[in-house]
Design a protein around this motif. Structure first.
Motif, mmCIF file in Angstrom:
data_model
loop_
_atom_site.group_PDB
_atom_site.id
_atom_site.type_symbol
_atom_site.label_atom_id
_atom_site.label_comp_id
_atom_site.label_asym_id
_atom_site.label_seq_id
_atom_site.Cartn_x
_atom_site.Cartn_y
_atom_site.Cartn_z
ATOM 1 N N LYS A 1 21.547 -24.879 -6.983
ATOM 2 C CA LYS A 1 23.284 -24.684 -6.811
ATOM 3 C C LYS A 1 23.553 -24.864 -8.419
ATOM 4 O O LYS A 1 23.500 -25.785 -8.912
ATOM 5 C CB LYS A 1 23.766 -26.063 -6.183
ATOM 6 N N VAL A 2 24.206 -23.682 -8.843
ATOM 7 C CA VAL A 2 24.603 -23.451 -10.091
ATOM 8 C C VAL A 2 26.108 -23.132 -10.377
ATOM 9 O O VAL A 2 26.831 -22.616 -9.532
ATOM 10 C CB VAL A 2 23.812 -21.891 -10.629
ATOM 11 N N GLY A 3 26.649 -24.089 -11.494
ATOM 12 C CA GLY A 3 27.883 -23.944 -11.641
ATOM 13 C C GLY A 3 28.254 -23.301 -13.092
ATOM 14 O O GLY A 3 27.370 -23.811 -13.965
ATOM 15 N N VAL A 4 29.238 -22.315 -13.330
ATOM 16 C CA VAL A 4 29.233 -21.896 -14.603
ATOM 17 C C VAL A 4 30.682 -22.053 -14.717
ATOM 18 O O VAL A 4 31.497 -21.767 -14.236
ATOM 19 C CB VAL A 4 29.211 -20.164 -14.421
ATOM 20 N N LEU A 5 30.842 -22.532 -16.047
ATOM 21 C CA LEU A 5 32.230 -22.822 -16.648
ATOM 22 C C LEU A 5 32.598 -22.047 -17.503
ATOM 23 O O LEU A 5 32.085 -21.898 -18.673
ATOM 24 C CB LEU A 5 32.198 -24.541 -17.274
ATOM 25 N N GLY A 6 33.698 -21.338 -17.049
ATOM 26 C CA GLY A 6 34.474 -20.142 -18.047
ATOM 27 C C GLY A 6 33.830 -18.845 -17.633
ATOM 28 O O GLY A 6 32.746 -18.364 -17.440
ATOM 29 N N ILE A 7 34.838 -17.868 -17.466
ATOM 30 C CA ILE A 7 34.606 -16.427 -17.542
ATOM 31 C C ILE A 7 35.373 -15.578 -18.531
ATOM 32 O O ILE A 7 35.106 -14.418 -18.489
ATOM 33 C CB ILE A 7 34.662 -16.096 -16.072
ATOM 34 N N THR A 8 36.293 -16.177 -19.139
ATOM 35 C CA THR A 8 37.025 -15.208 -19.964
ATOM 36 C C THR A 8 36.152 -15.095 -21.295
ATOM 37 O O THR A 8 35.211 -15.638 -21.476
ATOM 38 C CB THR A 8 38.170 -16.276 -20.481
ATOM 39 N N PHE A 9 36.557 -13.832 -22.082
ATOM 40 C CA PHE A 9 35.706 -13.642 -23.216
ATOM 41 C C PHE A 9 35.709 -14.458 -24.339
ATOM 42 O O PHE A 9 34.624 -14.512 -25.272
ATOM 43 C CB PHE A 9 36.081 -12.170 -23.618
#
Length: 437
Positions: A320-328
């Motif tokens: 279960k993977v969580g990614v914090l942030g998607i803006t450049f």
């Protein structure tokens, strides 16, 4: 009477063509001093501005609500202005060649409503020659006017740094150029109305165009060098951040750090420069090499994360993977050309599904650009892997206990924490599988 004086006297209007991250702050700032028409073909965006909502978050809702800018999607309104600033995006195509369609479209629209005695200044990033060889002929064709006789043209590269509340429009020195001495003086005077840091005139429009692509290409190359070091040090088992901190104790260190290089400037401008260079028979040996390194960093980060998962005893496809942030970049809602997408794509190749949360990004923008359904931060729990992809202030302000609370209840050695921007204290996670760029 000059356009500059007419603007100050309220007898002329200034128009902004394109109200994004660049055009919006310019329009709002000029409107404090002169009459401004803000034009954009996006009717939804215009509706938000009229409601006092700033989707760019560059100037804020209060400033938008109180500004005197005349927001419109009706191109006929441009006929009321005599000084025009074009600030539309200039992306690249899939094959990394310049996509001039936005600036061409803006020139066509403006040309159809251009009046004699006007000045048109382009701020969009382009390779040297585009203003005079591509845009001006379009303006002439659509308007029936002759450049240099009926209207004048100039170029002033945008230098706005999205999300930066210190280096803002008024505090950054402005490069200005015009097709002749008369137009240069007018353009300089107009920009001097709002640029507290002052303007810097250059001799030709092509020179001004070159300044923009070169200053961002320089940053791109320097970051590429740091990214290459990070990849080598990863193989050597050396902490890149510690090396960089040590290096920066020397007086002439440049202060660059490794990272994901995306967005609509640094990740794009070098391609504009090398495109024109190749047309003239010169093939870049440094700039494109730097671009290749930086374009590959998303995959490198993802591969490092997968390696850490395996070494932690996790099955990547089941983690279960969580990614914090998607803006450049941090503290900015802009998702265009975000290299976080490359991390997500690489994960997807290994069957890894991610929860992605970003306090700045608009959910509809993320969905449209990358097919990603953003989740509220509250859903980031019981995770096996946490990837801090963007250093938003919210994430930087979180304590080590805050991050530890995101993980599932298991032994620390089975928890993977990937700190792309090195915002955490490594010693706080000694028993974790902690990795940073």
């Amino acid at each position: 009477m000059s356009i500059y004086q007419d603007l100050l006297d309220g007898n002329a209007k200034l128009s902004l063509v394109g109200l994004g991250y660049v055009g919006m702050p310019i329009a709002v700032e000029f409107a404090k001093h002169v009459k401004v028409i803000g034009f954009d073909i996006n009717e939804g965006k215009i509706a938000l501005y009229r409601q006092g909502v700033d989707p760019t978050k560059e100037v804020g809702d209060e400033a938008v609500a109180s500004t005197s800018v005349e927001f419109t999607s009706d191109a006929a309104a441009l006929e009321e202005a005599r000084f025009h600033i074009v600030a539309v995006p200039t992306p690249v195509n899939q094959d990394k060649t310049p996509d001039l369609s936005p600036v061409i479209g803006a020139s066509q629209t403006l040309g159809r409503h251009l009046k004699p005695g006007s000045i048109v200044v382009y701020e969009s990033t382009v390779y040297p020659g585009v203003t005079e060889d591509v845009c001006v002929p379009i303006l002439e064709r659509e308007s029936g006017l002759k450049c240099g006789v009926d209207f004048k043209a100039g170029y002033s590269p945008e230098r706005i740094n999205p999300g930066d509340k210190v280096h803002t429009l008024t505090t950054i020195r402005k490069i200005v150029s015009g097709q002749d001495a008369e137009s240069l003086e007018e353009i300089k005077n107009v920009y001097d109305i709002v640029i507290a840091a002052g303007t810097y005139p250059v001799s030709t429009i092509k020179t001004a165009e070159a300044v923009k692509v070169v200053e961002n290409s320089q940053r791109d190359i320097n970051i590429a060098f740091m990214n290459e070091l990070a990849m080598v040090f990863d193989r050597m088992g050396i902490d890149t951040s510690e090396v960089v901190d040590g290096m920066n104790t020397k007086w002439n260190a440049l202060g660059f750090k490794p990272g994901l290089v995306g967005g609509h400037c640094i990740g794009v401008d070098p391609y504009y420069f090398t495109y024109e260079a190749e047309k003239l028979g010169y093939h870049s040996q440094i700039i494109l090499a730097g671009r290749k390194v930086n374009d590959g960093m998303g995959e490198f980060v993802a591969d490092a994360a997968i390696r850490e998962m395996v070494q932690a005893g996790l099955a990547p496809a089941k983690a279960k993977v969580g990614v914090l942030g998607i803006t450049f970049k941090e503290n900015c809602p802009d998702v265009r050309n975000s290299k976080v997408e490359d991390i997500l794509k690489r994960f997807a190749q290994y069957g890894i599904h991610c929860l992605v949360s970003d306090p700045w990004a608009d959910a509809s923008d993320a969905k449209a650009a990358y097919g990603v359904d953003l989740v509220p931060f509250e859903q980031m729990k019981d995770l096996d892997v946490v990837v801090i992809a963007v250093a938003h202030d919210k994430f930087a302000a979180m304590t080590s206990d805050d991050y530890k609370a995101l993980f599932a209840d298991k032994s620390d050695s089975e928890k993977v924490l990937v700190d792309v921007k090195s915002i955490l204290n490594k010693s706080d996670f000694e028993d974790y599988r902690y990795w940073r760029l």
